[in-house]
Design a protein around this motif. Sequence first.
Motif, PDB file in Angstrom:
ATOM      1  N   GLY A   6       0.816  -1.212   0.000  1.00 17.06           N
ATOM      2  CA  GLY A   6       0.000   0.000   0.000  1.00 17.06           C
ATOM      3  C   GLY A   6       0.841   1.248   0.000  1.00 17.06           C
ATOM      4  O   GLY A   6       2.031   1.247  -0.264  1.00 17.06           O
ATOM      5  N   GLY A   7       0.205   2.363   0.339  1.00 19.99           N
ATOM      6  CA  GLY A   7       0.936   3.616   0.466  1.00 19.99           C
ATOM      7  C   GLY A   7       0.981   4.438  -0.798  1.00 19.99           C
ATOM      8  O   GLY A   7       1.895   5.232  -0.989  1.00 19.99           O
ATOM      9  N   THR A   8      -0.008   4.260  -1.695  1.00 17.09           N
ATOM     10  CA  THR A   8      -0.031   5.068  -2.914  1.00 17.09           C
ATOM     11  C   THR A   8      -0.252   6.521  -2.533  1.00 17.09           C
ATOM     12  O   THR A   8      -1.192   6.861  -1.821  1.00 17.09           O
ATOM     13  CB  THR A   8      -1.157   4.597  -3.848  1.00 17.09           C
ATOM     14  OG1 THR A   8      -0.939   3.224  -4.168  1.00 17.09           O
ATOM     15  CG2 THR A   8      -1.168   5.418  -5.118  1.00 17.09           C
ATOM     16  N   VAL A 187      19.269  -2.295   5.488  1.00 17.07           N
ATOM     17  CA  VAL A 187      19.154  -1.048   6.243  1.00 17.07           C
ATOM     18  C   VAL A 187      18.560   0.053   5.361  1.00 17.07           C
ATOM     19  O   VAL A 187      19.107   0.377   4.305  1.00 17.07           O
ATOM     20  CB  VAL A 187      20.536  -0.607   6.778  1.00 17.07           C
ATOM     21  CG1 VAL A 187      20.403   0.644   7.643  1.00 17.07           C
ATOM     22  CG2 VAL A 187      21.183  -1.735   7.579  1.00 17.07           C
ATOM     23  N   SER A 188      17.419   0.595   5.790  1.00 18.67           N
ATOM     24  CA  SER A 188      16.786   1.744   5.131  1.00 18.67           C
ATOM     25  C   SER A 188      16.548   1.500   3.648  1.00 18.67           C
ATOM     26  O   SER A 188      16.826   2.354   2.810  1.00 18.67           O
ATOM     27  CB  SER A 188      17.649   3.004   5.312  1.00 18.67           C
ATOM     28  OG  SER A 188      17.814   3.290   6.684  1.00 18.67           O
ATOM     29  N   GLY A 189      16.026   0.333   3.331  1.00 19.84           N
ATOM     30  CA  GLY A 189      15.864  -0.044   1.937  1.00 19.84           C
ATOM     31  C   GLY A 189      14.516   0.298   1.338  1.00 19.84           C
ATOM     32  O   GLY A 189      13.559   0.647   2.024  1.00 19.84           O
ATOM     33  N   ILE A 190      14.468   0.181  -0.001  1.00 19.13           N
ATOM     34  CA  ILE A 190      13.226   0.240  -0.773  1.00 19.13           C
ATOM     35  C   ILE A 190      13.045  -1.134  -1.399  1.00 19.13           C
ATOM     36  O   ILE A 190      13.913  -1.602  -2.134  1.00 19.13           O
ATOM     37  CB  ILE A 190      13.290   1.321  -1.868  1.00 19.13           C
ATOM     38  CG1 ILE A 190      13.465   2.703  -1.236  1.00 19.13           C
ATOM     39  CG2 ILE A 190      12.036   1.298  -2.730  1.00 19.13           C
ATOM     40  CD1 ILE A 190      13.595   3.826  -2.257  1.00 19.13           C
ATOM     41  N   TYR A 191      11.940  -1.763  -1.111  1.00 12.69           N
ATOM     42  CA  TYR A 191      11.718  -3.139  -1.562  1.00 12.69           C
ATOM     43  C   TYR A 191      10.576  -3.244  -2.557  1.00 12.69           C
ATOM     44  O   TYR A 191      10.401  -4.285  -3.181  1.00 12.69           O
ATOM     45  CB  TYR A 191      11.476  -4.030  -0.343  1.00 12.69           C
ATOM     46  CG  TYR A 191      12.527  -3.802   0.721  1.00 12.69           C
ATOM     47  CD1 TYR A 191      13.830  -4.284   0.550  1.00 12.69           C
ATOM     48  CD2 TYR A 191      12.250  -3.046   1.857  1.00 12.69           C
ATOM     49  CE1 TYR A 191      14.818  -4.030   1.486  1.00 12.69           C
ATOM     50  CE2 TYR A 191      13.228  -2.797   2.809  1.00 12.69           C
ATOM     51  CZ  TYR A 191      14.505  -3.286   2.621  1.00 12.69           C
ATOM     52  OH  TYR A 191      15.490  -3.025   3.555  1.00 12.69           O
ATOM     53  N   THR A 237      11.689   9.140   6.617  1.00 12.66           N
ATOM     54  CA  THR A 237      10.336   9.424   6.172  1.00 12.66           C
ATOM     55  C   THR A 237       9.414   8.243   6.464  1.00 12.66           C
ATOM     56  O   THR A 237       9.857   7.107   6.643  1.00 12.66           O
ATOM     57  CB  THR A 237      10.288   9.725   4.663  1.00 12.66           C
ATOM     58  OG1 THR A 237      10.561   8.517   3.935  1.00 12.66           O
ATOM     59  CG2 THR A 237      11.286  10.804   4.276  1.00 12.66           C
ATOM     60  N   SER A 238       8.125   8.527   6.498  1.00  8.58           N
ATOM     61  CA  SER A 238       7.158   7.467   6.791  1.00  8.58           C
ATOM     62  C   SER A 238       7.180   6.380   5.723  1.00  8.58           C
ATOM     63  O   SER A 238       6.932   5.204   6.016  1.00  8.58           O
ATOM     64  CB  SER A 238       5.753   8.059   6.918  1.00  8.58           C
ATOM     65  OG  SER A 238       5.367   8.720   5.723  1.00  8.58           O
ATOM     66  N   ARG A 242       7.664   2.515   6.267  1.00 10.76           N
ATOM     67  CA  ARG A 242       6.629   1.589   5.812  1.00 10.76           C
ATOM     68  C   ARG A 242       7.235   0.482   4.962  1.00 10.76           C
ATOM     69  O   ARG A 242       6.898  -0.700   5.123  1.00 10.76           O
ATOM     70  CB  ARG A 242       5.564   2.333   4.997  1.00 10.76           C
ATOM     71  CG  ARG A 242       4.458   1.418   4.483  1.00 10.76           C
ATOM     72  CD  ARG A 242       3.509   2.154   3.548  1.00 10.76           C
ATOM     73  NE  ARG A 242       4.155   2.534   2.305  1.00 10.76           N
ATOM     74  CZ  ARG A 242       4.352   1.706   1.282  1.00 10.76           C
ATOM     75  NH1 ARG A 242       3.987   0.438   1.358  1.00 10.76           N
ATOM     76  NH2 ARG A 242       4.935   2.132   0.172  1.00 10.76           N
ATOM     77  N   GLN A 243       8.135   0.859   4.071  1.00 15.37           N
ATOM     78  CA  GLN A 243       8.765  -0.154   3.216  1.00 15.37           C
ATOM     79  C   GLN A 243       9.488  -1.193   4.071  1.00 15.37           C
ATOM     80  O   GLN A 243       9.401  -2.405   3.817  1.00 15.37           O
ATOM     81  CB  GLN A 243       9.738   0.520   2.248  1.00 15.37           C
ATOM     82  CG  GLN A 243       9.075   1.346   1.156  1.00 15.37           C
ATOM     83  CD  GLN A 243       9.125   0.668  -0.194  1.00 15.37           C
ATOM     84  OE1 GLN A 243       9.690  -0.403  -0.365  1.00 15.37           O
ATOM     85  NE2 GLN A 243       8.538   1.315  -1.191  1.00 15.37           N
TER      86      GLN A 243
END
Length: 302
Positions: A6-8, A187-191, A237-238, A242-243
């Motif tokens: 989610g999170g669009t 650490v602090s990734g985007i998945y 950031t949120s 969330r990611q």
Amino acid sequence: MRPASGGTLPLEEREREYSPSSCIGGNYAPHLDEYAWRSAAARQGATRHLELSYGDGAAHRLDLFLPAPTHTGQPPPLLLFIHGGYWQELSRASSLFAAPDCTGAGAAFAAIDYTLAPQASVHDIALECRRALRWLHRHAKELGFDPQRIVVAGSSAGAHLAAMCCLRGWNGTTDLPNGVPAAAVLVSGIYDLQPLVGTSINEALSLDPAGALAVSPQLLCLEGFPPTVVCWGEIETSEFKRQGREFAKALKEVGAQHQPCLEAPGRNHFDVILDLARPGTRLGDATWALFSSLSFTPVRRT
């Protein structure tokens, strides 16, 4: 394939949420400077350091740091670090800061380069990182570390690439040997890369929705993923938080998560990674706990 997370958000909000420096006033240059001087000190102070090539490309280079030999004869484990920079900047030269903590504890450390975007796509960058991991495994014994105890770690885009190195049978590519990597620290990734499509970040990446989906570990099969620590900084950031939470949840569902996901108090997107192997920090202690699960006891400094 699991459904998209989610999170669009509207484009303007995505631009802000996926700009990690938005939480620290926009200037992250001092953190990059710290990476550089800490890495230079690590290189200068190393007694067992090698520069090696893992492929034929100009960027297919790595630095390897080895601990002092022990009387046990047992080869040390390896912490392999993949740098961030939104797949577009930084290098292994400024990614060596964890080497002294690793070698001081009796573990080996390596950091790799990869071809940066836009000269390479995210897909091809992931392939390069998997190639580096495969090369290190193949040459581990001659280089002096344990091929069955390689832990892959990464920060930001590097965490995404480290996660891509843990996928089994990804996209029909040559798979990694069983048990490689043995564990991961993300650490602090985007998945899930889909939110980046349409943002300024994507100008160098040229991801379309299908391309983003194909390189989003959050949305791919995670069966066989190794034990993993997922961490981020308190001052992020949120969307980055969330990611991390959603990826940790997905890993828990397949039995891969080593422990609850971690939020490092007082740390931001850029300085949290300095704690990667630092004892007495939340991230560093989690990293060494992961190594302990691989039957490795870090050397205690006196």
